[in-house]
Design a protein around this motif. Structure first.
Motif, PDB file in Angstrom:
ATOM      1  N   ASP A  51       0.864  -1.184   0.000  1.00 27.84           N
ATOM      2  CA  ASP A  51       0.000   0.000   0.000  1.00 27.84           C
ATOM      3  C   ASP A  51       0.893   1.224   0.000  1.00 27.84           C
ATOM      4  OD1 ASP A  51      -1.937   1.936   0.319  1.00 27.84           O
ATOM      5  OD2 ASP A  51      -2.310   1.483   2.440  1.00 27.84           O
ATOM      6  N   THR A  52       1.371   1.603  -1.180  1.00 33.62           N
ATOM      7  CA  THR A  52       2.387   2.640  -1.262  1.00 33.62           C
ATOM      8  C   THR A  52       1.869   4.046  -1.015  1.00 33.62           C
ATOM      9  OG1 THR A  52       2.064   2.745  -3.657  1.00 33.62           O
ATOM     10  CG2 THR A  52       3.797   1.281  -2.836  1.00 33.62           C
ATOM     11  N   ASN A  53       0.565   4.281  -1.191  1.00 35.05           N
ATOM     12  CA  ASN A  53       0.044   5.629  -0.928  1.00 35.05           C
ATOM     13  C   ASN A  53      -0.744   5.704   0.381  1.00 35.05           C
ATOM     14  OD1 ASN A  53      -2.330   4.321  -1.591  1.00 35.05           O
ATOM     15  ND2 ASN A  53      -3.050   5.905  -2.995  1.00 35.05           N
ATOM     16  N   LYS A  54      -0.676   4.597   1.174  1.00 31.00           N
ATOM     17  CA  LYS A  54      -1.243   4.572   2.514  1.00 31.00           C
ATOM     18  C   LYS A  54      -2.737   4.889   2.532  1.00 31.00           C
ATOM     19  CE  LYS A  54       2.945   3.850   3.906  1.00 31.00           C
ATOM     20  NZ  LYS A  54       3.375   2.480   4.301  1.00 31.00           N
ATOM     21  N   ASP A  55      -3.484   4.343   1.580  1.00 33.15           N
ATOM     22  CA  ASP A  55      -4.930   4.554   1.572  1.00 33.15           C
ATOM     23  C   ASP A  55      -5.691   3.381   2.180  1.00 33.15           C
ATOM     24  OD1 ASP A  55      -4.658   2.629  -0.369  1.00 33.15           O
ATOM     25  OD2 ASP A  55      -5.802   3.692  -1.911  1.00 33.15           O
ATOM     26  N   GLY A  56      -4.948   2.415   2.752  1.00 29.25           N
ATOM     27  CA  GLY A  56      -5.577   1.272   3.393  1.00 29.25           C
ATOM     28  C   GLY A  56      -5.976   0.164   2.441  1.00 29.25           C
ATOM     29  N   GLN A  57      -5.541   0.232   1.181  1.00 26.21           N
ATOM     30  CA  GLN A  57      -5.892  -0.770   0.196  1.00 26.21           C
ATOM     31  C   GLN A  57      -4.631  -1.257  -0.525  1.00 26.21           C
ATOM     32  OE1 GLN A  57      -8.947   0.654  -2.492  1.00 26.21           O
ATOM     33  NE2 GLN A  57      -9.959   1.805  -0.876  1.00 26.21           N
ATOM     34  N   VAL A  58      -4.713  -2.481  -1.038  1.00 24.53           N
ATOM     35  CA  VAL A  58      -3.584  -2.993  -1.810  1.00 24.53           C
ATOM     36  C   VAL A  58      -3.437  -2.180  -3.099  1.00 24.53           C
ATOM     37  CG1 VAL A  58      -3.864  -5.329  -0.921  1.00 24.53           C
ATOM     38  CG2 VAL A  58      -4.986  -4.687  -3.058  1.00 24.53           C
TER      39      VAL A  58
END
Length: 309
Positions: A51-58
């Protein structure tokens, strides 16, 4: 949203995207090409356990980026022999709150990059069984289906709970909510070889398991007819109407085939849509966080009636 993820991956993890599309004109795999230039991936996307943008999703990478040359070590990249590598550690981001395990796994996308077609539902992005009657077949992207793959499992987990150690899903048919087919490879730590087995999940009732070349139990001896790590083998998952046929093939050995009648499994309803999945879906969430599963694919072909690609 995806563009944000791409920027983060690029800056932190040295994402490699080639801008020149290379046609898949040769059957010869090249270590110099990214996966999307060795394999036709325009009708797949891939979910990675990050989760590279830290939005809680893969992070899910669309088909067009796979075709352009996306790869991302250590989760998805080209091996030294040209194969397409998938890796999933025990510790990683899951695809949903209801998912227990990590995956680096392709999801079939018959819309081939056309974002005007909805991902979910009976749309041109998914396929249906021919046991579904009426206009539903015409609304889908294809009818019935076959997935052919050649691969080698390179690593399985060796830590964790007894019933989770050593198992990985390497191919699936996923329906609206359930899974008509899940194909597993499993090797226990003290054994030299592993086994392949199939799970069929009816919409109601207990799952059904079918073993191909040995037992899926937690305490078996080394299977006589087993498959070692790094040993190439092939499988096909084929559906015609309510009949599911799964075949395990190995060089120098007779094919092993399992036929499942799905007539009473509930997938002939008009709201049921299908898509193939392939890669590695780690079936261990209790092991050491750095323990992992890995497989390298050398062939991956999907086909459907009415899907002319």
């Amino acid at each position: 949203m995806f563009l944000q993820k791409t920027v983060v991956i690029s800056s932190l993890f040295l994402l490699i995207i080639c801008c020149t599309t290379i046609a898949n004109e040769s059957l010869t795999l090249s270590a110099e090409r990214p996966p999307g230039h060795n394999f036709e991936l325009i009708d797949w996307n891939i979910s990675l356990p990050v989760d590279t943008n830290k939005d809680g999703q893969v992070d899910t990478i669309p088909a067009v980026y796979l075709e352009k040359g996306f790869e991302y070590k250590p989760y998805f990249y080209t091996a030294d022999d040209g194969g397409m590598v998938f890796t999933a550690f025990v510790d990683g981001v899951k695809t949903s709150k209801n998912t227990k395990y990590t995956r680096s796994e392709l999801r079939e996308m018959l819309r081939r990059g056309d974002n005007s077609v909805k991902v979910k539902g009976v749309t041109k992005n998914n396929w249906v069984f021919s046991s579904v009657r009426g206009k539903t077949q015409r609304q889908a992207g294809g009818v019935d289906g076959r997935l052919d793959a050649t691969l080698a499992v390179n690593n399985v987990t060796v830590t964790g709970k007894d019933y989770q150690i050593g198992r990985v899903i390497i191919g699936q048919i996923h329906a609206k909510d359930d899974e008509p087919a899940r194909l597993y490879y499993r090797k226990l730590p003290n054994n030299n070889k592993g086994v392949v087995y199939l799970a069929h999940e009816p919409r109601k009732g207990d799952e059904q398991y079918y073993e191909f070349n040995g037992s899926r139990a937690n305490d078996i001896d080394d299977p006589i007819d087993g498959i070692a790590l790094d040993e190439k083998f092939s499988y096909s998952i084929d559906v015609k109407g309510d009949i599911l046929t799964v075949t395990l093939s190995r060089e120098g050995k007779e094919d092993i085939t399992q036929v499942v009648n799905m007539k009473d499994s509930g997938y002939h309803k008009r709201d049921q849509y299908m898509y193939f999945k392939a890669g590695v879906y780690n079936q261990n969430n209790s092991g050491d966080p750095k323990d992992y599963v890995q497989a390298t694919f050398y062939r991956l072909e999907n086909s459907h009636t009415g899907y002319d690609y």
